[in-house]
Design an enzyme around this catalytic site. Structure first.
Site, PDB file in Angstrom:
ATOM      1  N   MET A  35     -59.134 -29.192  17.066  1.00  0.00           N
ATOM      2  CA  MET A  35     -58.390 -28.307  17.854  1.00  0.00           C
ATOM      3  C   MET A  35     -58.288 -27.107  16.746  1.00  0.00           C
ATOM      4  O   MET A  35     -57.119 -26.489  16.726  1.00  0.00           O
ATOM      5  CB  MET A  35     -57.013 -29.114  17.880  1.00  0.00           C
ATOM      6  CG  MET A  35     -57.509 -30.353  18.751  1.00  0.00           C
ATOM      7  SD  MET A  35     -55.960 -30.920  19.522  1.00  0.00           S
ATOM      8  CE  MET A  35     -55.014 -31.494  18.085  1.00  0.00           C
ATOM      9  N   GLY A  36     -59.159 -26.581  16.102  1.00  0.00           N
ATOM     10  CA  GLY A  36     -59.042 -25.430  15.296  1.00  0.00           C
ATOM     11  C   GLY A  36     -58.024 -25.788  13.830  1.00  0.00           C
ATOM     12  O   GLY A  36     -58.030 -26.830  13.569  1.00  0.00           O
ATOM     13  N   ALA A  37     -57.633 -24.674  13.455  1.00  0.00           N
ATOM     14  CA  ALA A  37     -56.915 -24.467  12.197  1.00  0.00           C
ATOM     15  C   ALA A  37     -57.580 -25.358  11.096  1.00  0.00           C
ATOM     16  O   ALA A  37     -57.363 -26.120  10.486  1.00  0.00           O
ATOM     17  CB  ALA A  37     -55.507 -25.419  12.458  1.00  0.00           C
ATOM     18  N   HIS A  42     -63.204 -30.123   8.331  1.00  0.00           N
ATOM     19  CA  HIS A  42     -63.877 -29.841   9.448  1.00  0.00           C
ATOM     20  C   HIS A  42     -65.233 -29.230   9.282  1.00  0.00           C
ATOM     21  O   HIS A  42     -66.527 -29.493   9.888  1.00  0.00           O
ATOM     22  CB  HIS A  42     -63.267 -28.805  10.294  1.00  0.00           C
ATOM     23  CG  HIS A  42     -62.020 -29.328  10.886  1.00  0.00           C
ATOM     24  ND1 HIS A  42     -60.887 -28.916  10.345  1.00  0.00           N
ATOM     25  CD2 HIS A  42     -61.716 -30.064  12.050  1.00  0.00           C
ATOM     26  CE1 HIS A  42     -59.962 -29.356  11.428  1.00  0.00           C
ATOM     27  NE2 HIS A  42     -60.356 -30.308  11.957  1.00  0.00           N
ATOM     28  N   GLY A 152     -63.752 -37.067  12.039  1.00  0.00           N
ATOM     29  CA  GLY A 152     -63.038 -37.368  10.755  1.00  0.00           C
ATOM     30  C   GLY A 152     -62.585 -38.766  10.884  1.00  0.00           C
ATOM     31  O   GLY A 152     -61.717 -39.212  11.769  1.00  0.00           O
ATOM     32  N   LEU A 189     -56.789 -34.209   4.030  1.00  0.00           N
ATOM     33  CA  LEU A 189     -56.905 -32.782   4.666  1.00  0.00           C
ATOM     34  C   LEU A 189     -56.478 -32.807   6.002  1.00  0.00           C
ATOM     35  O   LEU A 189     -56.811 -33.415   6.766  1.00  0.00           O
ATOM     36  CB  LEU A 189     -58.164 -31.920   4.553  1.00  0.00           C
ATOM     37  CG  LEU A 189     -58.682 -31.808   2.981  1.00  0.00           C
ATOM     38  CD1 LEU A 189     -59.982 -30.756   3.202  1.00  0.00           C
ATOM     39  CD2 LEU A 189     -57.640 -31.143   2.238  1.00  0.00           C
TER      40      LEU A 189
HETATM   41  O1  PAF Z   1     -59.118 -34.890  16.299  1.00  0.00           O
HETATM   42  C1  PAF Z   1     -58.750 -33.906  17.181  1.00  0.00           C
HETATM   43  O2  PAF Z   1     -58.816 -32.852  16.561  1.00  0.00           O
HETATM   44  C2  PAF Z   1     -58.693 -34.027  18.521  1.00  0.00           C
HETATM   45  O3  PAF Z   1     -57.965 -35.385  18.929  1.00  0.00           O
HETATM   46  C3  PAF Z   1     -59.959 -33.975  19.398  1.00  0.00           C
HETATM   47  C4  PAF Z   1     -60.981 -34.907  19.068  1.00  0.00           C
HETATM   48  C5  PAF Z   1     -60.677 -32.577  18.961  1.00  0.00           C
HETATM   49  C6  PAF Z   1     -59.569 -33.983  20.896  1.00  0.00           C
HETATM   50  O4  PAF Z   1     -58.776 -32.945  21.079  1.00  0.00           O
END
Ligand code: PAF
Length: 284
Positions: A35-37, A42, A152, A189
């Site tokens: 979901m970014g940020a 990541h 993660g 994190l």
């Molecule tokens: O873990 C996340 O960031 C979200 O739940 C995901 C897996 C990208 C689904 O929107």
């Protein structure tokens, strides 16, 4: 690195890149849904994908249908430009960053139910959350057709839900869980950490601290009920925290355990620190 918001354009890019004219075998794709940020956690998923796949992609989409709290959705950090710069440097091949209309041209009417997996912890405290996660992840899998998808382990229950989704709907891909990365002081994190005030940030490692102490107590033979009481008392003594749950569960089924099961015990916690909801877990 190429950045797409359109599903059609991403699909034609992937079709072209997947088929290597010089070789008969198909190229493999690793997908890191986010979901970014983005943070180092990541980027570790991107690196894990790069080590195994020919092509690595990252999706960035703050999925409205998995938020049961509108304030949390509104305040979720959105940093697309910075994220793309990080991904480019990390050697990611493509980014899929759709708008809500690109992702959901029509509001999905399907409702997913993950059974016992969603009757506990995140499922119990965030009604509809795993339905939203399941729908967006299934859409991403159908758009990208990855060979592997990376998640993660900080979101341990989400990993279990995605595994069930893949099994029940026969997606042809491997779910690859990757270890939680932590700051030097133990804080896991998370994109939400950037919403903590300096005072809250200083207190935040207590969440991992209490998990670690609860684990040691259980390993010394303390009973589950006693460990739960210990965690409740520990966080109650720090007024900035509001404990939502602490559970001792099986690390695969997510069902509560009455005693430690070596190799399959997960201690999972969710707590508000000021306005920010944090989760963490340890598995042993
Ligand atoms: O873990 C996340 O960031 C979200 O739940 C995901 C897996 C990208 C689904 O929107």
């Amino acid at each position: 690195m190429q950045v797409f918001s359109s599903v059609t354009e991403l699909r034609s890019y992937l079709a072209a890149r997947r088929s290597d004219a010089r070789r008969s075998e198909k190229k493999t794709i690793g997908l890191v849904p986010t979901m970014g940020a983005l943070h180092e956690g990541h980027l570790a998923l991107i690196e894990a994908s790069r080590q195994t796949n020919d092509i690595t992609g990252c999706s960035i989409f703050v999925n409205p249908i998995q938020f049961n709290n509108q304030e949390d959705l509104a305040k979720y950090p959105r940093t697309l430009e910075q994220d793309c710069a990080l991904l480019d440097r990390a050697g990611c091949d493509f980014v899929f960053a759709p708008s809500a209309d690109d992702m959901y041209p029509k509001a999905p009417s399907l409702v997913l139910n993950f059974g016992p997996l969603e009757s506990v912890m995140e499922g119990a405290f965030r009604p509809g959350h795993f339905n939203g996660v399941g729908i967006v992840v299934a859409r991403l899998f159908n758009i990208v057709h990855p060979d592997r998808a990376y998640f993660g382990q900080k979101d341990l229950q989400q990993v279990a839900v995605v595994r069930q989704l893949v099994e029940d709907l026969a997606f042809q891909l491997e779910v690859v869980p990757c270890p939680t990365l932590r700051e030097a002081d133990g804080l896991a994190l998370s994109s939400r950490n950037r919403r903590l005030s300096p005072e809250e940030r200083a207190l935040a490692p207590q969440l991992y601290q209490v998990l670690t102490e609860a684990k040691e107590r259980l390993l010394r033979g303390e009973r589950v009920a006693e460990a739960k009481q210990f965690v409740q008392d520990y966080l109650a003594a720090i007024p900035a925290f509001r404990l939502e749950y602490f559970e001792v569960v099986h690390s695969v089924t997510m069902q509560p355990l009455e005693a430690v099961k070596p190799g399959h015990t997960a201690l999972c916690i969710a707590a508000y620190l000021g306005p920010v909801r944090l989760i963490d877990n340890v598995v042993f």
